[in-house]
Write a protein that holds these residues in place. Structure first.
Motif, PDB file in Angstrom:
ATOM      1  N   ILE A 154       0.868  -1.180   0.000  1.00  0.00           N
ATOM      2  CA  ILE A 154       0.000   0.000   0.000  1.00  0.00           C
ATOM      3  C   ILE A 154       0.901   1.226   0.000  1.00  0.00           C
ATOM      4  CG2 ILE A 154      -1.736   1.278   1.303  1.00  0.00           C
ATOM      5  CD1 ILE A 154      -2.705  -1.393   2.404  1.00  0.00           C
ATOM      6  N   ALA A 155       0.599   2.189  -0.864  1.00  0.00           N
ATOM      7  CA  ALA A 155       1.461   3.357  -1.028  1.00  0.00           C
ATOM      8  C   ALA A 155       0.697   4.642  -0.719  1.00  0.00           C
ATOM      9  CB  ALA A 155       2.009   3.415  -2.449  1.00  0.00           C
ATOM     10  N   ARG A 156       1.402   5.582  -0.115  1.00  0.00           N
ATOM     11  CA  ARG A 156       0.851   6.932   0.085  1.00  0.00           C
ATOM     12  C   ARG A 156       1.862   7.950  -0.423  1.00  0.00           C
ATOM     13  NH1 ARG A 156      -1.006   9.774   5.798  1.00  0.00           N
ATOM     14  NH2 ARG A 156      -1.258  11.892   4.965  1.00  0.00           N
ATOM     15  N   ARG A 157       1.421   8.827  -1.271  1.00  0.00           N
ATOM     16  CA  ARG A 157       2.288   9.869  -1.817  1.00  0.00           C
ATOM     17  C   ARG A 157       2.648  10.851  -0.709  1.00  0.00           C
ATOM     18  NH1 ARG A 157       2.736  13.137  -6.857  1.00  0.00           N
ATOM     19  NH2 ARG A 157       2.914  15.337  -6.276  1.00  0.00           N
ATOM     20  N   ILE A 158       3.953  11.139  -0.578  1.00  0.00           N
ATOM     21  CA  ILE A 158       4.345  12.130   0.425  1.00  0.00           C
ATOM     22  C   ILE A 158       4.974  13.371  -0.210  1.00  0.00           C
ATOM     23  CG2 ILE A 158       4.613  10.447   2.272  1.00  0.00           C
ATOM     24  CD1 ILE A 158       7.614  10.633   1.907  1.00  0.00           C
ATOM     25  N   ALA A 159       5.383  13.283  -1.494  1.00  0.00           N
ATOM     26  CA  ALA A 159       5.962  14.455  -2.157  1.00  0.00           C
ATOM     27  C   ALA A 159       6.239  14.117  -3.619  1.00  0.00           C
ATOM     28  CB  ALA A 159       7.259  14.898  -1.477  1.00  0.00           C
ATOM     29  N   PRO A 160       6.342  15.140  -4.484  1.00  0.00           N
ATOM     30  CA  PRO A 160       6.811  14.896  -5.847  1.00  0.00           C
ATOM     31  C   PRO A 160       8.331  14.839  -5.876  1.00  0.00           C
ATOM     32  CG  PRO A 160       6.309  17.211  -5.563  1.00  0.00           C
ATOM     33  CD  PRO A 160       5.959  16.537  -4.259  1.00  0.00           C
ATOM     34  N   ALA A 161       8.862  14.195  -6.898  1.00  0.00           N
ATOM     35  CA  ALA A 161      10.312  14.195  -7.144  1.00  0.00           C
ATOM     36  C   ALA A 161      10.511  14.742  -8.549  1.00  0.00           C
ATOM     37  CB  ALA A 161      10.899  12.798  -7.005  1.00  0.00           C
ATOM     38  N   ARG A 162      10.618  16.055  -8.652  1.00  0.00           N
ATOM     39  CA  ARG A 162      10.745  16.714  -9.953  1.00  0.00           C
ATOM     40  C   ARG A 162      12.202  16.663 -10.410  1.00  0.00           C
ATOM     41  NH1 ARG A 162       7.101  20.365  -6.940  1.00  0.00           N
ATOM     42  NH2 ARG A 162       4.996  19.957  -7.712  1.00  0.00           N
ATOM     43  N   MET A 163      12.376  16.558 -11.714  1.00  0.00           N
ATOM     44  CA  MET A 163      13.702  16.330 -12.276  1.00  0.00           C
ATOM     45  C   MET A 163      14.232  17.589 -12.962  1.00  0.00           C
ATOM     46  SD  MET A 163      13.802  13.239 -11.274  1.00  0.00           S
ATOM     47  CE  MET A 163      15.300  12.600 -12.031  1.00  0.00           C
ATOM     48  N   LEU A 164      15.546  17.752 -12.914  1.00  0.00           N
ATOM     49  CA  LEU A 164      16.234  18.875 -13.542  1.00  0.00           C
ATOM     50  C   LEU A 164      17.361  18.359 -14.431  1.00  0.00           C
ATOM     51  CD1 LEU A 164      16.790  21.177 -10.421  1.00  0.00           C
ATOM     52  CD2 LEU A 164      14.969  21.379 -12.102  1.00  0.00           C
ATOM     53  N   ALA A 165      17.534  19.001 -15.584  1.00  0.00           N
ATOM     54  CA  ALA A 165      18.730  18.782 -16.384  1.00  0.00           C
ATOM     55  C   ALA A 165      19.717  19.876 -15.997  1.00  0.00           C
ATOM     56  CB  ALA A 165      18.415  18.854 -17.868  1.00  0.00           C
ATOM     57  N   VAL A 166      20.925  19.494 -15.570  1.00  0.00           N
ATOM     58  CA  VAL A 166      21.874  20.459 -15.006  1.00  0.00           C
ATOM     59  C   VAL A 166      23.285  20.209 -15.518  1.00  0.00           C
ATOM     60  CG1 VAL A 166      20.571  20.831 -12.870  1.00  0.00           C
ATOM     61  CG2 VAL A 166      22.205  18.949 -13.002  1.00  0.00           C
ATOM     62  N   ALA A 167      24.082  21.267 -15.423  1.00  0.00           N
ATOM     63  CA  ALA A 167      25.516  21.192 -15.739  1.00  0.00           C
ATOM     64  C   ALA A 167      26.207  22.321 -15.001  1.00  0.00           C
ATOM     65  CB  ALA A 167      25.756  21.297 -17.233  1.00  0.00           C
ATOM     66  N   ALA A 168      27.514  22.210 -14.843  1.00  0.00           N
ATOM     67  CA  ALA A 168      28.297  23.261 -14.199  1.00  0.00           C
ATOM     68  C   ALA A 168      28.503  24.424 -15.172  1.00  0.00           C
ATOM     69  CB  ALA A 168      29.644  22.709 -13.744  1.00  0.00           C
ATOM     70  N   PRO A 169      28.512  25.662 -14.693  1.00  0.00           N
ATOM     71  CA  PRO A 169      28.766  26.804 -15.586  1.00  0.00           C
ATOM     72  C   PRO A 169      30.061  26.653 -16.390  1.00  0.00           C
ATOM     73  CG  PRO A 169      27.985  27.567 -13.460  1.00  0.00           C
ATOM     74  CD  PRO A 169      28.202  26.094 -13.319  1.00  0.00           C
ATOM     75  N   ALA A 170      31.096  26.095 -15.753  1.00  0.00           N
ATOM     76  CA  ALA A 170      32.364  25.932 -16.476  1.00  0.00           C
ATOM     77  C   ALA A 170      32.228  24.950 -17.630  1.00  0.00           C
ATOM     78  CB  ALA A 170      33.460  25.465 -15.508  1.00  0.00           C
ATOM     79  N   TYR A 171      31.465  23.897 -17.418  1.00  0.00           N
ATOM     80  CA  TYR A 171      31.243  22.928 -18.504  1.00  0.00           C
ATOM     81  C   TYR A 171      30.505  23.590 -19.662  1.00  0.00           C
ATOM     82  CZ  TYR A 171      29.348  19.033 -21.166  1.00  0.00           C
ATOM     83  OH  TYR A 171      29.012  18.187 -22.205  1.00  0.00           O
ATOM     84  N   LEU A 172      29.469  24.344 -19.353  1.00  0.00           N
ATOM     85  CA  LEU A 172      28.678  24.983 -20.405  1.00  0.00           C
ATOM     86  C   LEU A 172      29.499  26.037 -21.143  1.00  0.00           C
ATOM     87  CD1 LEU A 172      25.283  25.332 -18.491  1.00  0.00           C
ATOM     88  CD2 LEU A 172      25.907  23.632 -20.217  1.00  0.00           C
ATOM     89  N   LYS A 173      30.387  26.716 -20.421  1.00  0.00           N
ATOM     90  CA  LYS A 173      31.247  27.697 -21.077  1.00  0.00           C
ATOM     91  C   LYS A 173      32.193  27.017 -22.055  1.00  0.00           C
ATOM     92  CE  LYS A 173      34.492  31.472 -20.083  1.00  0.00           C
ATOM     93  NZ  LYS A 173      35.174  32.251 -19.010  1.00  0.00           N
ATOM     94  N   ALA A 174      32.659  25.819 -21.686  1.00  0.00           N
ATOM     95  CA  ALA A 174      33.611  25.104 -22.540  1.00  0.00           C
ATOM     96  C   ALA A 174      32.932  24.374 -23.692  1.00  0.00           C
ATOM     97  CB  ALA A 174      34.404  24.111 -21.689  1.00  0.00           C
TER      98      ALA A 174
END
Length: 321
Positions: A154-174
């Motif tokens: 038996i399950a009861r929802r206690i919260a959502p688990a929302r997802m993010l796509a992420v990267a470090a600023p240095a990675y994105l700069k490169a």
């Protein structure tokens, strides 16, 4: 013969001092009471009560039997009262299984407060990103994230688990900041292995759905390991906000493809079906549902949650983080 009923009647006869009074208290006739005591004596093979026209008295065997039966009945009544109390008062040993990252980041503080409020509960927390068998392994409940396929729980929802796509600023700069999910094919991805098809990321926007096959040098079964690697600029990752939310708010990580939705998971409290839910378990589930809820604190400032991913586009990743 109902031996338990006969023992109860025997105690009542001794307390009341007569068959008539004991029968009246027990809701039976005097003849039925006398017959039941006689059947008990025959079953035991001894005389318990001496019957005279004036009074009843216990034999020596009857006195010893009375002492033992009275003590046994008192213990049974105490056990029944304690069992009933445990159903209404949170108390006792509570075994909980939970995924490592969520437990260390969010359950630790929550459980500290819960135990302060419930000093008669002793909590045992087992951290494991792989799913335990609650019945076989003796857990009262578990925290699970993702799709629940086990119909015996038996399950009861206690919260959502929302997802993010992420990267470090240095990675994105490169390497550049992707503006469309398909561009991720040219990027280095860091992959979480405890979900099916973990190298296939799905993004949705309005009526469009894009599935992207990604690849990279790091595959891990723990979200914190991946988050640490993303911060150090190793690549791009898709992670739950309860792990990377603080890193985004601090600027250590940057969201990418913010106008695209990722499949949303759910954080559940689960427990075995087919049994009454003890107060200790129910109180913890209620506490966690109230503490986290539909808009958990770890999502502050990250989403327009009123416009969160619609139900028709929510995925069902079978994951724990």
């Amino acid at each position: 013969m109902d031996r338990y009923a006969a023992m109860q009647l025997f105690l009542r006869v001794v307390d009341d001092g007569s068959f008539a009074a004991a029968a009246s208290h027990s809701g039976i006739s005097r003849a039925q009471a006398s017959k039941l005591i006689r059947a008990l004596e025959e079953d035991l093979g001894v005389r318990l009560i001496q019957r005279t026209t004036r009074k009843l008295s216990l034999t020596e065997a009857g006195r010893h039997y009375h002492e033992r039966v009275a003590a046994a009945m008192a213990a049974l009544n105490e056990a029944a009262a304690e069992a009933g109390q445990r159903q209404t008062e949170p108390r006792g040993h509570l075994r909980v299984s939970a995924p490592t990252s969520f437990a260390t980041r969010h359950l630790a503080d929550a459980l500290t407060e819960f135990l302060r409020r419930n000093p008669r509960i002793e909590l045992e927390l087992d951290l494991n990103d792989r799913r335990a068998d609650l019945v076989r392994d003796g857990f009262d409940m578990a925290i699970r994230i993702g799709h629940l396929a086990d119909s015996s729980l038996i399950a009861r929802r206690i919260a959502p688990a929302r997802m993010l796509a992420v990267a470090a600023p240095a990675y994105l700069k490169a390497h550049g900041t992707p503006t469309h999910p398909q561009q991720l094919e040219a990027h280095t991805a860091l992959l979480y292995t405890l979900i099916p098809h973990h190298d296939l990321w799905t993004f949705a926007r309005e009526q469009d759905t894009v599935n992207v096959r990604v690849h990279g040098p790091l595959h891990a079964s723990n979200g914190d390991v991946l988050a640490a690697a993303v911060v150090r600029g190793l690549g791009v990752a898709v992670q739950p906000s309860f792990i990377v939310g603080d890193l985004v708010r601090s600027g250590e990580l940057q969201r990418i493809l913010c106008d695209w939705h990722l499949p949303e998971a759910t954080i559940y409290a689960v427990y075995p079906a087919g049994r009454a839910l003890p107060a200790k378990t129910r109180s913890l589930i209620d506490f966690l549902a109230a503490r986290f809820g539909d808009e958990p604190y770890w999502d502050d400032g990250l989403f327009n949650t009123k416009a969160a991913i619609p139900a028709s586009r929510r995925g069902k990743p079978g994951a724990t983080f």
